[in-house]
Design a protein around this motif. Sequence first.
Motif, PDB file in Angstrom:
ATOM      1  N   LEU A 156      -3.817 -16.576 -23.431  1.00 59.00           N
ATOM      2  CA  LEU A 156      -3.995 -15.444 -24.337  1.00 59.00           C
ATOM      3  C   LEU A 156      -4.941 -14.395 -23.756  1.00 59.00           C
ATOM      4  O   LEU A 156      -4.715 -13.191 -23.901  1.00 59.00           O
ATOM      5  CB  LEU A 156      -4.516 -15.940 -25.686  1.00 59.00           C
ATOM      6  N   GLN A 157      -6.003 -14.834 -23.099  1.00 60.21           N
ATOM      7  CA  GLN A 157      -6.938 -13.878 -22.504  1.00 60.21           C
ATOM      8  C   GLN A 157      -6.296 -13.110 -21.353  1.00 60.21           C
ATOM      9  O   GLN A 157      -6.657 -11.963 -21.093  1.00 60.21           O
ATOM     10  CB  GLN A 157      -8.183 -14.620 -22.016  1.00 60.21           C
ATOM     11  N   VAL A 187       1.127 -30.571 -22.477  1.00 58.77           N
ATOM     12  CA  VAL A 187       0.039 -30.001 -21.680  1.00 58.77           C
ATOM     13  C   VAL A 187       0.423 -29.971 -20.203  1.00 58.77           C
ATOM     14  O   VAL A 187       0.176 -28.975 -19.506  1.00 58.77           O
ATOM     15  CB  VAL A 187      -1.266 -30.805 -21.892  1.00 58.77           C
ATOM     16  N   LEU A 188       1.043 -31.034 -19.705  1.00 58.44           N
ATOM     17  CA  LEU A 188       1.485 -31.055 -18.311  1.00 58.44           C
ATOM     18  C   LEU A 188       2.554 -29.987 -18.063  1.00 58.44           C
ATOM     19  O   LEU A 188       2.551 -29.324 -17.016  1.00 58.44           O
ATOM     20  CB  LEU A 188       2.025 -32.442 -17.951  1.00 58.44           C
ATOM     21  N   LEU A 189       3.467 -29.811 -19.017  1.00 57.03           N
ATOM     22  CA  LEU A 189       4.496 -28.786 -18.894  1.00 57.03           C
ATOM     23  C   LEU A 189       3.879 -27.393 -18.840  1.00 57.03           C
ATOM     24  O   LEU A 189       4.265 -26.554 -18.002  1.00 57.03           O
ATOM     25  CB  LEU A 189       5.476 -28.886 -20.064  1.00 57.03           C
ATOM     26  N   CYS A 190       2.915 -27.125 -19.709  1.00 57.28           N
ATOM     27  CA  CYS A 190       2.267 -25.820 -19.731  1.00 57.28           C
ATOM     28  C   CYS A 190       1.473 -25.570 -18.452  1.00 57.28           C
ATOM     29  O   CYS A 190       1.480 -24.462 -17.922  1.00 57.28           O
ATOM     30  CB  CYS A 190       1.352 -25.718 -20.947  1.00 57.28           C
ATOM     31  N   LEU A 248       7.603 -11.911 -19.249  1.00 59.49           N
ATOM     32  CA  LEU A 248       6.529 -12.835 -18.891  1.00 59.49           C
ATOM     33  C   LEU A 248       5.551 -13.008 -20.043  1.00 59.49           C
ATOM     34  O   LEU A 248       5.131 -14.133 -20.353  1.00 59.49           O
ATOM     35  CB  LEU A 248       5.794 -12.332 -17.646  1.00 59.49           C
ATOM     36  N   ARG A 249       5.187 -11.914 -20.689  1.00 56.32           N
ATOM     37  CA  ARG A 249       4.256 -11.996 -21.815  1.00 56.32           C
ATOM     38  C   ARG A 249       4.864 -12.809 -22.960  1.00 56.32           C
ATOM     39  O   ARG A 249       4.173 -13.644 -23.572  1.00 56.32           O
ATOM     40  CB  ARG A 249       3.895 -10.588 -22.293  1.00 56.32           C
ATOM     41  N   LEU A 250       6.145 -12.614 -23.242  1.00 58.79           N
ATOM     42  CA  LEU A 250       6.798 -13.358 -24.316  1.00 58.79           C
ATOM     43  C   LEU A 250       6.838 -14.849 -23.993  1.00 58.79           C
ATOM     44  O   LEU A 250       6.540 -15.686 -24.859  1.00 58.79           O
ATOM     45  CB  LEU A 250       8.218 -12.825 -24.535  1.00 58.79           C
ATOM     46  N   LEU A 267       4.653 -20.214 -24.944  1.00 61.01           N
ATOM     47  CA  LEU A 267       4.057 -21.411 -24.360  1.00 61.01           C
ATOM     48  C   LEU A 267       2.726 -21.733 -25.042  1.00 61.01           C
ATOM     49  O   LEU A 267       2.444 -22.893 -25.373  1.00 61.01           O
ATOM     50  CB  LEU A 267       3.843 -21.186 -22.867  1.00 61.01           C
ATOM     51  N   SER A 268       1.920 -20.711 -25.255  1.00 61.16           N
ATOM     52  CA  SER A 268       0.652 -20.908 -25.951  1.00 61.16           C
ATOM     53  C   SER A 268       0.874 -21.370 -27.385  1.00 61.16           C
ATOM     54  O   SER A 268       0.133 -22.221 -27.901  1.00 61.16           O
ATOM     55  CB  SER A 268      -0.149 -19.599 -25.937  1.00 61.16           C
TER      56      SER A 268
END
Length: 329
Positions: A76-77, A198-201, A232-234, A239-240
């Motif tokens: 997000l940052q 978490v591993l996927l992200c 990319l942002r989407l 993902l977040s």
Amino acid sequence: MKPLISLLILLISCFFSALVAIKHGAIDINASAVWQTLFAYDAKAFEQKIVMELRIPRVILAFVAGSGLALAGIILQTVTRNPLADPYLFGISSGASFGVVLLITFTGITAGWAMSGAAFLGSALAMTLLLLIAYGQRARQVEAMLLAGVALSFLFSAFTSLLLYWSDPQAVSAIMFWNLGSFSRADWQWLWLPCSIVLLCMACMLLFRRGLNALLLGDESAATLGIQVAKLRLVMLLLSSLLTAVLVAMCGGIGFVGLMIPHLVRFFISQATSIGLLCTALSGGLMMIWVDLFARTILDNQELPIGVITAAIGSVFFLTLLTLKQKRP
């Protein structure tokens, strides 16, 4: 060599911290019993059963939750270029909590897969509303996302409070404790879900690391480098959202981790590298191991909510950071 040394130190710290957390609790376990559980588990031994069925899953979940929230904060940052971005600030966590409370209130279902699904739908709803509001103001897209996120966070919190007001009094206390954050739900049966997410992200962030670094230069600069900024942002926001949803479903509300850990790591190492991302994830996990140990040992026969401790630490951290910046010439 400095990044590699930092990574090695964090790995060793996480390993020994996990052993300390497994050993201590309401009942202190001998170090020999811990090692026997790890290498020669006997289901009939009482202490080994505590270690295998309660302590180890809880420590793993605490580490995974800390790592995941730290990664969500970085995402997000980066995509918003705002150092204050956080899953809670953007309403993602509030939306996930609303989805889970809605599920529990009207169906009473508390299964891990159902709660994760409800949390993801709630966070996806919050993210969709956030994107619709932000993309309506392209000239001030980043600022609009921040303001809209704060508004959505309060909105979903209000709906959650309303649902709790209508709920059965006996269910309210359980929901409130869950919403404040706890790792008491750790179970081998569902532990694979947050670990795999978490591993996927982490894998996706390493894969799109160059694009994420380009976003820090601004949308126009990233576009000139061949980055499809909108897509990319989407992807990163979804993902977040997924990451936050699964962790909220498993652990409840735990704030300030995604906001604080990236700032702490930036003091020592750049997060623009692969090692920097790994160090951030390890730092988040290390912090949560110790926070969980503190939460279940500071009071006899009681467990403090994790979210209360992280909020207190995060508030002190940012007040200290603000004071130090004001004192600089």
